[in-house]
Motif scaffolding. Structure first.
Motif, PDB file in Angstrom:
ATOM      1  N   TYR A 191       1.264  14.824   3.752  1.00 33.79           N
ATOM      2  CA  TYR A 191       0.592  13.590   4.165  1.00 33.79           C
ATOM      3  C   TYR A 191       1.274  12.432   3.439  1.00 33.79           C
ATOM      4  CZ  TYR A 191      -2.584   9.760   4.819  1.00 33.79           C
ATOM      5  OH  TYR A 191      -3.088   8.522   5.151  1.00 33.79           O
ATOM      6  N   HIS A 192       1.849  11.507   4.218  1.00 31.60           N
ATOM      7  CA  HIS A 192       2.542  10.378   3.601  1.00 31.60           C
ATOM      8  C   HIS A 192       1.992   9.030   4.027  1.00 31.60           C
ATOM      9  CE1 HIS A 192       5.414  12.932   1.579  1.00 31.60           C
ATOM     10  NE2 HIS A 192       5.697  13.545   2.708  1.00 31.60           N
ATOM     11  N   GLY A 193       0.895   9.026   4.790  1.00 29.05           N
ATOM     12  CA  GLY A 193       0.308   7.745   5.165  1.00 29.05           C
ATOM     13  C   GLY A 193       0.069   7.644   6.655  1.00 29.05           C
ATOM     14  N   ASN A 222       0.849  -1.205   0.000  1.00 24.90           N
ATOM     15  CA  ASN A 222       0.000   0.000   0.000  1.00 24.90           C
ATOM     16  C   ASN A 222       0.879   1.249   0.000  1.00 24.90           C
ATOM     17  OD1 ASN A 222       0.319   0.984   2.896  1.00 24.90           O
ATOM     18  ND2 ASN A 222      -0.366  -1.116   3.228  1.00 24.90           N
ATOM     19  N   GLY A 223       0.253   2.410   0.024  1.00 22.00           N
ATOM     20  CA  GLY A 223       1.014   3.651  -0.064  1.00 22.00           C
ATOM     21  C   GLY A 223       1.853   3.919   1.173  1.00 22.00           C
ATOM     22  N   SER A 224       1.278   3.648   2.348  1.00 29.55           N
ATOM     23  CA  SER A 224       2.025   3.887   3.590  1.00 29.55           C
ATOM     24  C   SER A 224       3.271   3.005   3.653  1.00 29.55           C
ATOM     25  CB  SER A 224       1.139   3.609   4.801  1.00 29.55           C
ATOM     26  OG  SER A 224      -0.011   4.431   4.773  1.00 29.55           O
ATOM     27  N   THR A 225       3.133   1.751   3.247  1.00 28.21           N
ATOM     28  CA  THR A 225       4.306   0.868   3.289  1.00 28.21           C
ATOM     29  C   THR A 225       5.328   1.270   2.223  1.00 28.21           C
ATOM     30  OG1 THR A 225       3.196  -0.775   1.896  1.00 28.21           O
ATOM     31  CG2 THR A 225       3.111  -1.136   4.273  1.00 28.21           C
ATOM     32  N   ALA A 257      10.335  11.077  -3.882  1.00 24.30           N
ATOM     33  CA  ALA A 257       9.084  11.606  -4.431  1.00 24.30           C
ATOM     34  C   ALA A 257       7.960  10.648  -4.045  1.00 24.30           C
ATOM     35  CB  ALA A 257       9.189  11.732  -5.947  1.00 24.30           C
ATOM     36  N   ASP A 258       7.058  11.117  -3.211  1.00 21.22           N
ATOM     37  CA  ASP A 258       5.888  10.311  -2.855  1.00 21.22           C
ATOM     38  C   ASP A 258       4.831  10.538  -3.938  1.00 21.22           C
ATOM     39  OD1 ASP A 258       3.609   9.142  -1.912  1.00 21.22           O
ATOM     40  OD2 ASP A 258       3.638  10.104   0.062  1.00 21.22           O
ATOM     41  N   GLU A 259       4.864   9.677  -4.952  1.00 20.37           N
ATOM     42  CA  GLU A 259       3.911   9.775  -6.073  1.00 20.37           C
ATOM     43  C   GLU A 259       2.739   8.809  -5.877  1.00 20.37           C
ATOM     44  OE1 GLU A 259       4.228  11.262  -9.551  1.00 20.37           O
ATOM     45  OE2 GLU A 259       6.357  11.783  -9.700  1.00 20.37           O
ATOM     46  N   SER A 281       1.534   3.783  -5.424  1.00 14.33           N
ATOM     47  CA  SER A 281       0.518   2.824  -4.979  1.00 14.33           C
ATOM     48  C   SER A 281      -0.810   3.138  -5.664  1.00 14.33           C
ATOM     49  CB  SER A 281       0.378   2.808  -3.457  1.00 14.33           C
ATOM     50  OG  SER A 281      -0.530   1.803  -3.080  1.00 14.33           O
ATOM     51  N   LYS A 282      -1.713   3.813  -4.972  1.00 13.98           N
ATOM     52  CA  LYS A 282      -3.065   4.125  -5.468  1.00 13.98           C
ATOM     53  C   LYS A 282      -3.407   3.718  -6.904  1.00 13.98           C
ATOM     54  CE  LYS A 282      -4.378   7.426  -2.019  1.00 13.98           C
ATOM     55  NZ  LYS A 282      -3.461   8.206  -1.207  1.00 13.98           N
ATOM     56  N   GLY A 283      -2.934   4.453  -7.914  1.00 13.80           N
ATOM     57  CA  GLY A 283      -3.333   4.167  -9.295  1.00 13.80           C
ATOM     58  C   GLY A 283      -2.570   3.015  -9.935  1.00 13.80           C
TER      59      GLY A 283
HETATM   60  C1  LIG Z   1      -2.865   7.974   0.156  1.00 13.54           C
HETATM   61  C2  LIG Z   1      -1.463   8.409   0.276  1.00 13.54           C
HETATM   62  C3  LIG Z   1      -0.518   7.664   1.002  1.00 13.54           C
HETATM   63  C4  LIG Z   1      -0.906   6.441   1.781  1.00 13.54           C
HETATM   64  O1  LIG Z   1      -1.354   5.412   0.972  1.00 13.54           O
HETATM   65  P1  LIG Z   1      -2.275   4.243   1.619  1.00 13.54           P
HETATM   66  O2  LIG Z   1      -2.370   3.235   0.537  1.00 13.54           O
HETATM   67  O3  LIG Z   1      -3.568   4.891   1.959  1.00 13.54           O
HETATM   68  O4  LIG Z   1      -1.545   3.741   2.814  1.00 13.54           O
HETATM   69  C5  LIG Z   1       0.790   8.086   1.001  1.00 13.54           C
HETATM   70  N1  LIG Z   1       1.151   9.202   0.350  1.00 13.54           N
HETATM   71  C6  LIG Z   1       0.291   9.949  -0.350  1.00 13.54           C
HETATM   72  C7  LIG Z   1       0.771  11.151  -1.080  1.00 13.54           C
HETATM   73  C8  LIG Z   1      -1.046   9.596  -0.395  1.00 13.54           C
HETATM   74  O5  LIG Z   1      -1.921  10.368  -1.046  1.00 13.54           O
END
Ligand SMILES: *Cc1c(COP(=O)(O)O)cnc(C)c1O
Length: 424
Positions: free
Chosen positions: A142-144, A109-112, A235-237, A264-266
């Motif tokens: 915001y990074h998770g 996931n994004g946080s990991t 870069a947190d993309e 992650s997300k997309g």
């Molecule tokens: C959503 C998000 C995260 C966390 O991702 P999760 O999958 O919800 O843990 C990290 N960084 C950014 C920029 C986000 O938008």
């Protein structure tokens, strides 16, 4: 009893004050940009189900690819073993990611993906004994939601309760319009201490803190500065990746590229959970050693799940098969036109656009804040009109799936306009 009522008996929802929460809407199917509830009501998913969906819901092509993979191998331990979907995905991502990245580390996931990036950067400096161990981040970041990711995020209502357990981070001003110089100076000050291990940032748009946007020029300078001081750029993309900002990755707008990229997300088209942390060769090399203690001791049970990797490969196919960037371009143009159309409305404090992301900051007299009460009016208002939004306080934004039609988009714009008229 309805599913929604049974839900209230047994389920605890994310980011939801359960005391006065409305019954959750039970979704039974999806198609394109639309979701359908158990009573047959249709909703346009204007936020891509928390920013993850890219090609539409229940996409038959992604479903087919995941199904085919399931019949071969659904999951396998990823230490000592590998599989084709993970290797193919790594090769494809390295080809399209900006900035000569060489290795893909998978998580779920994004946080990991962010945890992995922070740990990679910190252990890089530890393995090489550079003495650098400070993390730099934007004050609105915001990074998770895991502890490392929270530590690198804004100290706000999301993190307050854990304040004493979060590690110290050097926060610099977010370089919003007018604050660029201040942000650059703050960054340079910290870099000059020669203790900065890494700088983590959301490129060009800070999502969860209210779709705050800043210029690529200042980010470009920041990345350049960090490289002069051997401070790793991350870069947190997670949000901006896969076309959101109009390019495949937001850092493509910059000349200087990050050393590490989180995705992650997309990544899977929004179909399955998967995280990626991509890094440059020099970082990977710092973990190669006869001294086993320099190993990267990190991994998750579901690292590189084959089904998720197949979904991600299918999503990348669709970017080509469905001419997705043509759709992204049209959404971006419509967003810009609509933003101009409402920018002078008395209820609009500011309207911000980058690519497929449109955010309307509503003037409520109070300061902009996640807990702004107006969201309790906004969410049901849009739902009643068949649109799913999830305002960040007084900020209504849309982040639609790219398959959304022009007609659906125009309808959303119309409802936003109507809504502005309804606000006292
Ligand atoms: C959503 C998000 C995260 C966390 O991702 P999760 O999958 O919800 O843990 C990290 N960084 C950014 C920029 C986000 O938008």
């Amino acid at each position: 009893m309805s599913i929604s009522k049974r839900d209230l008996e047994s389920v605890w929802h994310p980011y939801t004050q359960m005391k006065d929460a409305d019954l959750a809407v039970t979704i039974v199917k999806g198609n394109g940009a639309s979701l359908y509830d158990e009573n047959g009501n249709k909703y346009i998913d204007a936020i891509s189900s928390w920013w993850v969906n890219t090609h539409g819901h229940a996409h038959p092509y992604i479903a087919q690819k995941v199904y085919e993979q399931f019949l071969k191998i659904e999951h396998v331990i990823f230490a000592g073993f590998t599989h084709e979907p993970a290797v193919v995905l790594a090769e494809r991502l390295l080809k399209i990611l900006p900035g000569n990245l060489s290795k893909i580390f998978y998580s779920d996931n994004g946080s990991t993906a962010v945890e992995v990036a922070l740990k990679m950067a910190l252990q890089y400096h530890d393995n090489l004994n550079t003495g650098k161990n400070k993390i730099i981040a934007f004050e609105d970041a915001y990074h998770g939601d895991t502890f490392g990711a929270m530590s690198a995020s804004a100290r706000n209502v999301f993190t307050n309760a854990f304040q004493s357990k979060l590690f110290d981070v050097c926060f610099i001003p977010t370089p919003l319009s007018g604050k660029e110089e201040q942000a650059l100076c703050a960054l340079e000050d910290i870099l000059q201490s020669n203790q900065a291990a890494a700088f983590i940032f959301e490129p060009l748009v800070l999502g969860a803190s209210g779709m705050l946007m800043y210029e690529e020029k200042v980010l470009d300078l920041m990345i350049q500065m960090c490289s002069q001081y051997q401070c790793i750029t991350i870069a947190d993309e997670v949000f901006t990746g896969f076309g959101r900002t109009g390019k495949m990755f937001a850092t493509e707008y910059c000349n200087h590229k990050a050393d590490v990229v989180c995705l992650s997300k997309g990544l899977t088209g929004g179909a399955m959970p998967l995280g990626v942390t991509a890094c440059k060769q020099f970082i990977y090399d710092a973990f190669l050693s006869d001294d086993k203690r320099k190993t990267f001791f990190h991994g998750h049970s579901f690292t590189a799940n084959p089904l998720a990797c197949s979904a991600a490969n299918a999503s990348l196919d669709l970017f080509e098969k469905e001419n997705t960037f043509e759709k992204i371009k049209i959404i971006s143009q419509l967003n810009i036109a609509f933003a101009q159309n409402i920018s002078t409305h008395s209820k609009v404090k500011e309207v911000r656009v980058i690519g497929t992301i449109l955010a309307v900051e509503i003037n409520t007299g109070d300061k902009s804040d996640y807990l702004n009460e107006i969201k309790h009016f906004l969410f049901p208002y849009f739902l009643k009109h068949g649109i799913i939004v999830r305002p960040l306080g007084n900020i209504v934004y849309i982040v639609p799936p790219y398959c959304i039609t022009e007609e659906e988009l125009n309808y959303i714009y119309q409802i936003i306009k109507n809504c502005l008229e309804e606000i006292k």
